[in-house]
Design a protein around this motif. Sequence first.
Motif, mmCIF file in Angstrom:
data_model
loop_
_atom_site.group_PDB
_atom_site.id
_atom_site.type_symbol
_atom_site.label_atom_id
_atom_site.label_comp_id
_atom_site.label_asym_id
_atom_site.label_seq_id
_atom_site.Cartn_x
_atom_site.Cartn_y
_atom_site.Cartn_z
ATOM 1 N N HIS A 173 46.248 37.495 46.345
ATOM 2 C CA HIS A 173 48.134 37.198 46.388
ATOM 3 C C HIS A 173 47.406 39.785 44.778
ATOM 4 O O HIS A 173 49.128 39.720 44.573
ATOM 5 C CB HIS A 173 48.256 36.768 45.571
ATOM 6 C CG HIS A 173 47.992 35.448 45.753
ATOM 7 N ND1 HIS A 173 48.825 35.098 47.043
ATOM 8 C CD2 HIS A 173 47.652 34.498 45.135
ATOM 9 C CE1 HIS A 173 48.294 33.865 47.529
ATOM 10 N NE2 HIS A 173 47.617 33.459 46.866
ATOM 11 N N GLY A 174 46.893 40.228 44.203
ATOM 12 C CA GLY A 174 46.763 40.755 43.341
ATOM 13 C C GLY A 174 47.843 42.233 44.365
ATOM 14 O O GLY A 174 47.520 41.341 45.179
ATOM 15 N N GLY A 224 45.443 39.966 36.299
ATOM 16 C CA GLY A 224 46.504 40.358 36.220
ATOM 17 C C GLY A 224 47.038 41.655 36.145
ATOM 18 O O GLY A 224 48.089 41.899 36.070
ATOM 19 N N ALA A 232 41.648 40.251 39.452
ATOM 20 C CA ALA A 232 42.706 38.715 39.336
ATOM 21 C C ALA A 232 43.277 37.686 37.797
ATOM 22 O O ALA A 232 44.541 36.979 38.056
ATOM 23 C CB ALA A 232 42.091 38.113 40.919
ATOM 24 N N ALA A 266 37.199 42.371 42.131
ATOM 25 C CA ALA A 266 38.859 42.283 42.095
ATOM 26 C C ALA A 266 39.148 40.491 41.438
ATOM 27 O O ALA A 266 39.722 40.164 41.437
ATOM 28 C CB ALA A 266 38.423 42.229 43.506
ATOM 29 N N ALA A 267 38.064 40.262 41.383
ATOM 30 C CA ALA A 267 38.178 38.537 40.719
ATOM 31 C C ALA A 267 38.737 39.668 39.324
ATOM 32 O O ALA A 267 39.028 38.263 38.995
ATOM 33 C CB ALA A 267 36.956 37.384 40.375
ATOM 34 N N ARG A 305 39.933 41.777 48.750
ATOM 35 C CA ARG A 305 41.201 40.728 49.615
ATOM 36 C C ARG A 305 40.784 39.109 49.174
ATOM 37 O O ARG A 305 42.154 38.490 48.692
ATOM 38 C CB ARG A 305 41.998 41.187 50.794
ATOM 39 C CG ARG A 305 43.362 40.744 50.859
ATOM 40 C CD ARG A 305 44.148 40.653 49.889
ATOM 41 N NE ARG A 305 45.332 41.858 49.803
ATOM 42 C CZ ARG A 305 45.960 42.035 48.747
ATOM 43 N NH1 ARG A 305 46.163 41.415 47.971
ATOM 44 N NH2 ARG A 305 46.689 42.864 48.574
ATOM 45 N N ASN A 344 41.106 38.088 46.062
ATOM 46 C CA ASN A 344 42.140 38.206 45.030
ATOM 47 C C ASN A 344 43.392 38.601 46.112
ATOM 48 O O ASN A 344 44.051 39.437 46.139
ATOM 49 C CB ASN A 344 41.934 39.336 44.205
ATOM 50 C CG ASN A 344 42.974 39.754 43.223
ATOM 51 O OD1 ASN A 344 43.293 39.395 43.268
ATOM 52 N ND2 ASN A 344 42.746 41.389 42.983
#
Length: 340
Positions: free
Chosen positions: A115-116, A85, A82, A78-79, A110, A113
Amino acid sequence: MRLNRKLEHIEFSLRQKNNEGATGFSDITLLHNPLPQLNWDEVDTSCAFLGQRLKAPLLINAMTGGHPQLESINRSLAAAAAAAGVALAVGSQRAALEDCSTRSSFTVVREVNPHGVILANLGAGCTLAEAKEAVDMIKADAIQLHLNAPQELAMEEGDRKFRGVLENIRLLAQNLEVPVIVKEVGFGMPKETIRRLVQAGVRHIDIGGAGGTDFIAIEQARAGKEAVYSWGIPTAVSLLEGLAEGNHDIQLIASGGIRNAIDSVKALVLGCFLVGMARPLLEIVIQESERSLIQYLKKYIEEIRRLMLMLGARTVQDLKKVPVVINGPTYHWMCRRGIP
Ligand code: FNR
């Protein structure tokens, strides 16, 4: 049983050798453009997906979660998504629906990340309530519903009931508040399946073709057996099958054995919307680090940009106009199947 299976899938998938050429992308040649009439800074690799902007049309495909030891892997995936992008799908959330103590291995995505674009994941036979819970658990932007009959059949403890799945997908597509993405896990889809899914109201399909991670072989290896045959429709072929439907309202995701930027660009030129990758990214996180994965993804996107410039494509949309030549078994497949 399910908890150990999650760990074994990782262990056995990392032991699999790359099956170069099995995706069909080696049959596809993109035509070099000696007059691109573009500067490096003008090339834009970004794309819109589910109402958000990605830095490139890439998806870290569904892999894991559902075991305390897997939380750190999902955190890193997840990192990296993010930082680079790109979109991310979690692995099947079935375990977390049955055992709340494993939820944090999913909810972590979540947290790191916020907003991804993040996709939930369950088998396509799940109930509407389960699908809603999976989506809410990670505030998902969409849900992937996986089709994996060959994998289930290769497992002694696997599912044997596949009747009614299409009707269930229709129900979920009609009643969920987020889009449904139906995906295969590495065996591909013919155009007839894609047509049935579209008729059932599905607008996003990950053709999940053969040539990459092989779940029959993984399940056979877990049972101490040799895989005796390979099964499935190669990724490039399956993508062409899906595109043959000529339906511009559907967004196709190409995945299964995509291992480099050139095959990703080939898939985008053929007409997919997004490219998904799974095992190679897991391998980097486990054998190297989160930092290595971020660097890998950033380099991958730069490589896509370089290829776009060499093809004279300023935007990802422009890639669809690039001339392409299809040869070999993929060409013959298209002739036999009446694909223009
Ligand atoms: C997967 N895949 C997968 N797919 C899915 O829909 N739900 C899942 O829970 C999992 N679990 C899973 C675990 C591991 C360890 C791997 C490597 C893969 C399948 C994955 O999303 C993808 O469809 C296939 O792996 C094919 O892509 P690659 O690996 O060839 O890029």
